[in-house]
Scaffold this active site. Structure first.
Site, PDB file in Angstrom:
ATOM      1  N   HIS A   9       0.842  -1.196   0.000  1.00 53.18           N
ATOM      2  CA  HIS A   9       0.000   0.000   0.000  1.00 53.18           C
ATOM      3  C   HIS A   9       0.879   1.249   0.000  1.00 53.18           C
ATOM      4  O   HIS A   9       2.063   1.185   0.319  1.00 53.18           O
ATOM      5  CB  HIS A   9      -0.854   0.064   1.277  1.00 53.18           C
ATOM      6  CG  HIS A   9      -1.785  -1.068   1.457  1.00 53.18           C
ATOM      7  ND1 HIS A   9      -3.093  -1.037   1.037  1.00 53.18           N
ATOM      8  CD2 HIS A   9      -1.605  -2.280   2.038  1.00 53.18           C
ATOM      9  CE1 HIS A   9      -3.678  -2.179   1.353  1.00 53.18           C
ATOM     10  NE2 HIS A   9      -2.796  -2.954   1.963  1.00 53.18           N
ATOM     11  N   TYR A  39      -2.159  -1.516   9.181  1.00 55.62           N
ATOM     12  CA  TYR A  39      -1.012  -2.128   8.507  1.00 55.62           C
ATOM     13  C   TYR A  39      -0.102  -2.816   9.514  1.00 55.62           C
ATOM     14  O   TYR A  39      -0.006  -2.418  10.668  1.00 55.62           O
ATOM     15  CB  TYR A  39      -0.190  -1.065   7.759  1.00 55.62           C
ATOM     16  CG  TYR A  39      -0.999  -0.249   6.800  1.00 55.62           C
ATOM     17  CD1 TYR A  39      -1.553  -0.818   5.657  1.00 55.62           C
ATOM     18  CD2 TYR A  39      -1.216   1.104   7.029  1.00 55.62           C
ATOM     19  CE1 TYR A  39      -2.304  -0.064   4.768  1.00 55.62           C
ATOM     20  CE2 TYR A  39      -1.964   1.870   6.144  1.00 55.62           C
ATOM     21  CZ  TYR A  39      -2.504   1.282   5.025  1.00 55.62           C
ATOM     22  OH  TYR A  39      -3.253   2.033   4.146  1.00 55.62           O
ATOM     23  N   HIS A 115      -2.377  -3.125  -3.569  1.00 53.59           N
ATOM     24  CA  HIS A 115      -3.780  -2.937  -3.180  1.00 53.59           C
ATOM     25  C   HIS A 115      -4.682  -2.911  -4.407  1.00 53.59           C
ATOM     26  O   HIS A 115      -5.750  -3.519  -4.429  1.00 53.59           O
ATOM     27  CB  HIS A 115      -3.891  -1.650  -2.371  1.00 53.59           C
ATOM     28  CG  HIS A 115      -5.218  -1.434  -1.725  1.00 53.59           C
ATOM     29  ND1 HIS A 115      -5.493  -0.315  -0.999  1.00 53.59           N
ATOM     30  CD2 HIS A 115      -6.356  -2.179  -1.676  1.00 53.59           C
ATOM     31  CE1 HIS A 115      -6.734  -0.380  -0.545  1.00 53.59           C
ATOM     32  NE2 HIS A 115      -7.276  -1.498  -0.946  1.00 53.59           N
ATOM     33  N   LYS A 122      -8.773   1.369  -6.711  1.00 56.08           N
ATOM     34  CA  LYS A 122      -7.672   2.040  -6.025  1.00 56.08           C
ATOM     35  C   LYS A 122      -6.466   2.145  -6.956  1.00 56.08           C
ATOM     36  O   LYS A 122      -6.212   1.241  -7.743  1.00 56.08           O
ATOM     37  CB  LYS A 122      -7.247   1.249  -4.777  1.00 56.08           C
ATOM     38  CG  LYS A 122      -8.354   0.969  -3.797  1.00 56.08           C
ATOM     39  CD  LYS A 122      -8.582   2.153  -2.920  1.00 56.08           C
ATOM     40  CE  LYS A 122      -9.608   1.848  -1.841  1.00 56.08           C
ATOM     41  NZ  LYS A 122      -9.848   2.963  -0.983  1.00 56.08           N
ATOM     42  N   CYS A 124      -3.494   2.773  -5.424  1.00 59.33           N
ATOM     43  CA  CYS A 124      -2.512   2.357  -4.432  1.00 59.33           C
ATOM     44  C   CYS A 124      -1.955   0.978  -4.786  1.00 59.33           C
ATOM     45  O   CYS A 124      -2.751   0.090  -5.091  1.00 59.33           O
ATOM     46  CB  CYS A 124      -3.234   2.331  -3.075  1.00 59.33           C
ATOM     47  SG  CYS A 124      -2.381   1.541  -1.728  1.00 59.33           S
TER      48      CYS A 124
END
Length: 139
Positions: A9, A39, A115, A122, A124
């Site tokens: 991420h 995380y 991700h 996303k 990311c």
């Protein structure tokens, strides 16, 4: 827990902003997350690695995949204008690779994904993690 994925991420902050585990913990608690930082690791711009949740604890970083994954976040992911950008520093790239090598040794059957590979809505982590770390993917 059986770990089948290492999920990369970005913290979605601009170059002048920081996102330590403490910062992320505060953001996630403000969103109502009981255990704070979702995380397991945060890789800072200087290459230091901060520990978030213990590996034994299920993360909160990718809907539908938390139970069997480890979440790794790098500080950054936005350019100065707030657009998605792979702005990892050389120190971050080196530290992230080292961390993934260590996790690959411990969880050799876990695939490495970004991700966005699990949620195409996303951007990311703003780079192709599958290709970047193809040498660390399960054989």
């Amino acid at each position: 827990r059986v770990i089948t994925m290492l999920v990369i991420h970005c913290s979605a902050v601009r170059p002048g902003q920081q996102s330590s585990v403490q910062d992320i913990d505060r953001w996630h608690r403000a969103r109502g997350w009981k255990y704070g930082c979702g995380y397991h690791y945060v890789v800072r711009r200087d290459g230091s690695i901060e520990t978030g949740r213990p590996l034994e604890m299920i993360g909160a970083h990718v809907v539908g995949h938390n139970a069997h994954s480890i979440g790794i976040c790098y500080e950054g992911g936005l350019d100065a204008a707030g657009k998605a950008a792979d702005n990892r520093t050389p120190e971050q790239k080196q530290a992230l690779r080292r961390l993934l090598e260590q996790l690959h040794e411990r969880f050799p059957n876990a695939i490495i994904v970004g991700h966005h590979d699990l949620n195409p809505m996303k951007s990311c982590p703003c780079f192709d993690a599958v290709t970047t770390y193809k040498d660390l993917q399960p054989k």
